[in-house]
Design an enzyme around this catalytic site. Structure first.
Site, PDB file in Angstrom:
ATOM      1  N   LYS A 101       0.845  -1.187   0.000  1.00 59.53           N
ATOM      2  CA  LYS A 101       0.000   0.000   0.000  1.00 59.53           C
ATOM      3  C   LYS A 101       0.882   1.238   0.000  1.00 59.53           C
ATOM      4  O   LYS A 101       1.919   1.286   0.681  1.00 59.53           O
ATOM      5  CB  LYS A 101      -0.894  -0.036   1.246  1.00 59.53           C
ATOM      6  CG  LYS A 101      -1.876   1.113   1.383  1.00 59.53           C
ATOM      7  CD  LYS A 101      -2.720   0.915   2.647  1.00 59.53           C
ATOM      8  CE  LYS A 101      -3.746   2.019   2.850  1.00 59.53           C
ATOM      9  NZ  LYS A 101      -4.572   1.792   4.067  1.00 59.53           N
ATOM     10  N   SER A 176      -9.548   1.644   3.404  1.00 57.19           N
ATOM     11  CA  SER A 176      -8.736   2.459   2.518  1.00 57.19           C
ATOM     12  C   SER A 176      -7.719   1.660   1.708  1.00 57.19           C
ATOM     13  O   SER A 176      -7.131   2.168   0.753  1.00 57.19           O
ATOM     14  CB  SER A 176      -7.991   3.503   3.344  1.00 57.19           C
ATOM     15  OG  SER A 176      -7.083   2.882   4.266  1.00 57.19           O
ATOM     16  N   SER A 200      -9.641  -1.013   7.582  1.00 56.60           N
ATOM     17  CA  SER A 200      -9.144  -0.762   6.224  1.00 56.60           C
ATOM     18  C   SER A 200      -8.413  -1.923   5.586  1.00 56.60           C
ATOM     19  O   SER A 200      -8.034  -1.846   4.421  1.00 56.60           O
ATOM     20  CB  SER A 200      -8.234   0.472   6.220  1.00 56.60           C
ATOM     21  OG  SER A 200      -8.985   1.635   6.458  1.00 56.60           O
TER      22      SER A 200
END
Length: 509
Positions: A101, A176, A200
């Site tokens: 990420k 997210s 997330s």
């Protein structure tokens, strides 16, 4: 080092992709399956990576999981892994391509956090988890998409475009860490790392049909993770099955003196805990979660069926109560936004990132932050600043911290009588892109079953447990465990996984 602002790794030098085609479907295998093939010399690390890169080229133009990727550097890593294998070396992730990420630092790679304010920022160092992946032999490649500064539940808040759910490209993948989930579910990498502040990792894993593990707060170092809410953030993994999640957790866990919140707990042999035996284990069913307004009937049915399957495997369901559940969403958004307003104060146009000049420092700050941050980030900064302001600190922030303690106590009391807690991961399956973007409160409720885990500092995992009817979309089952109880929830998750076929389902890309 300025990286091109393009998507889906379309800026790869094509000459690097002229190697012979690898055996088909290598990119769809698990870590354990690939490790066996790599060490028996059936395939090479370069072939495995090339299969992932080819898949990115095939599907990422539609899914937009990747923001950037240095293909040449990744192939160099793969070739180094092949040399180590040829020399007889072994390591848990040797030759395995893993994406990160874009909130986790990788030296000399882009670190944008999905925001224009850091669009061209390049990290000068590796995060601790990145170092651990390298030591374990992983091929660390690609920066995957995310909601800006991890603020969101759909990846629609990324400054660089929305990621798409591989089961239905008209729907969101969750957030997210949406890009991390998409990359694994679409076979663009073998596994990925994300961050979980209020769900997330678990929420996008559920919506994309993969395994998402959020470790106990303090189990994995946060050094090199760009902070959203420092007392809630935790790095975790996305994988195809529970065994891979256990392997990854064993690699990235451990005390780190560079992180003051890292806990000096010994790291168990997590894969060894996957015995398949859960006879006599008690699983708690919180009545507050299963009676939540807005819980989709298909999700509830899938979870009920999963509980029945766990019971067939020997687990004992026990109804429990988590009485402060109704206060969790409000508590979370007070604490998280307060911490975010403080953490994001550093992005001022002076030290790094975007700089938009003004006639004085105040105007420079205003111009930089006004143009650099997106609407959701601004909304949370304003709310966080408000609850920390003079006259409101006691009424909101201090009270929220007191309620947080009560929520944690609810869980600790429950764990006195049960080994794990079972809930839906999300109240619904993936919704359509744009469906909730104009209603932040509805968007926040997407995390209603996941954020209490972060408030309490415990561990949680989401595993596939079924699909909706039409359209066919994944449903996730969440298992919550006591602090540093990852072995227990992984054991239960693995036993359930071995008794079902949900984790073997693939989207028709």
């Amino acid at each position: 080092m300025r990286l091109p602002r393009q998507t889906a790794c379309s800026w790869y030098p094509r000459s690097l992709s002229e190697s012979p085609s690898p055996p088909a479907m290598l990119n769809s295998l698990t870590i354990s399956e690939l490790t066996s093939r790599l060490h028996s010399r059936e395939v090479t690390a370069r072939q495995v990576l090339q299969a992932c890169l080819d898949q990115i080229r095939r599907v990422d133009g539609r899914l937009h999981a990747f923001l950037a990727c240095d293909e040449a550097e990744a192939l160099t890593q793969a070739d180094a892994a092949d040399r180590r294998i040829a020399a007889g070396e072994t390591a848990p992730l040797l030759g395995i391509p893993i994406a990160l990420k874009d909130v986790i630092a990788v030296k000399d790679q882009r670190l944008s956090c999905g925001s224009k304010i850091l669009e061209n920022f390049v990290s000068p160092y590796d995060a601790t988890v990145t170092e651990k992946l390298r030591t374990a032999g992983a091929v660390v490649f690609g920066r995957v998409n995310m909601d800006e500064f991890a603020m969101g539940s759909s990846t629609e808040n990324s400054a660089f475009g929305t990621s798409r759910n591989p089961w239905d490209a008209d729907r969101i993948p969750g957030g997210s860490s949406g890009g991390s989930a998409v990359a694994v579910a679409a076979d663009e990498c073998i596994a990925s790392l994300g961050s979980d502040t209020g769900g997330s990792i678990r929420q996008p894993a559920a919506l994309c049909g993969c395994v998402g593990l959020k470790p106990t707060y303090g189990r994995v170092s946060r050094y090199g993770l760009v902070a959203y809410a420092s007392s809630l953030d935790q790095i975790g993994s996305f994988s195809r099955d529970v065994r891979d999640a256990a392997t990854l957790l064993g690699v990235i866990s451990g005390h780190d003196r560079r992180d003051s919140t890292s806990v000096p707990e010994p790291v168990p042999d997590y894969p060894a805990a996957l015995t398949g035996d859960i006879k006599g284990m008690k699983i708690g069913l919180p009545k507050e979660y299963l009676a939540t307004q807005g819980l989709d009937p298909e999700v509830k049915s899938a979870v009920d069926t999963a509980v029945s399957r766990l019971q067939e495997l020997g687990a004992e369901p026990v109804e429990i109560s988590l009485p402060h559940t109704d206060y969790a969403v409000a508590t979370y958004y007070i604490i998280a936004t307060a911490e975010a307003s403080a953490n994001l104060a550093r992005f001022d146009g002076i030290r790094y990132g975007l700089r938009v000049d003004g006639k004085d420092p105040t105007e420079l700050y205003s111009n930089t932050r006004g143009q650099g941050f997106g609407d959701e980030v601004k909304r949370r900064i304003i709310l966080g600043t408000y609850v920390l302001s003079s006259g409101y600190y006691d009424a909101y922030y201090l009270r929220a911290q007191k309620v947080r303690t009560l929520i944690r106590q609810d869980f600790l009391k429950a764990f006195e009588t049960v080994d794990a807690i079972v809930t839906p991961t999300t109240p619904t399956a993936a919704f359509k892109v744009g469906e909730k973007s104009e209603d932040p409160l509805q968007m926040y409720l997407s995390d209603i079953f996941t954020l209490s885990c972060n408030l309490a500092g415990i561990c949680g995992v989401s595993i596939p447990c079924g699909f909706t009817g039409s359209p066919r979309l994944p449903i996730g089952l969440q298992l919550l465990g006591k602090p540093f109880g990852e072995e227990t929830i992984l054991r239960i998750a693995h036993a359930y996984e071995q008794g079902t076929e949900w984790h073997r389902q693939k989207p028709a890309l």
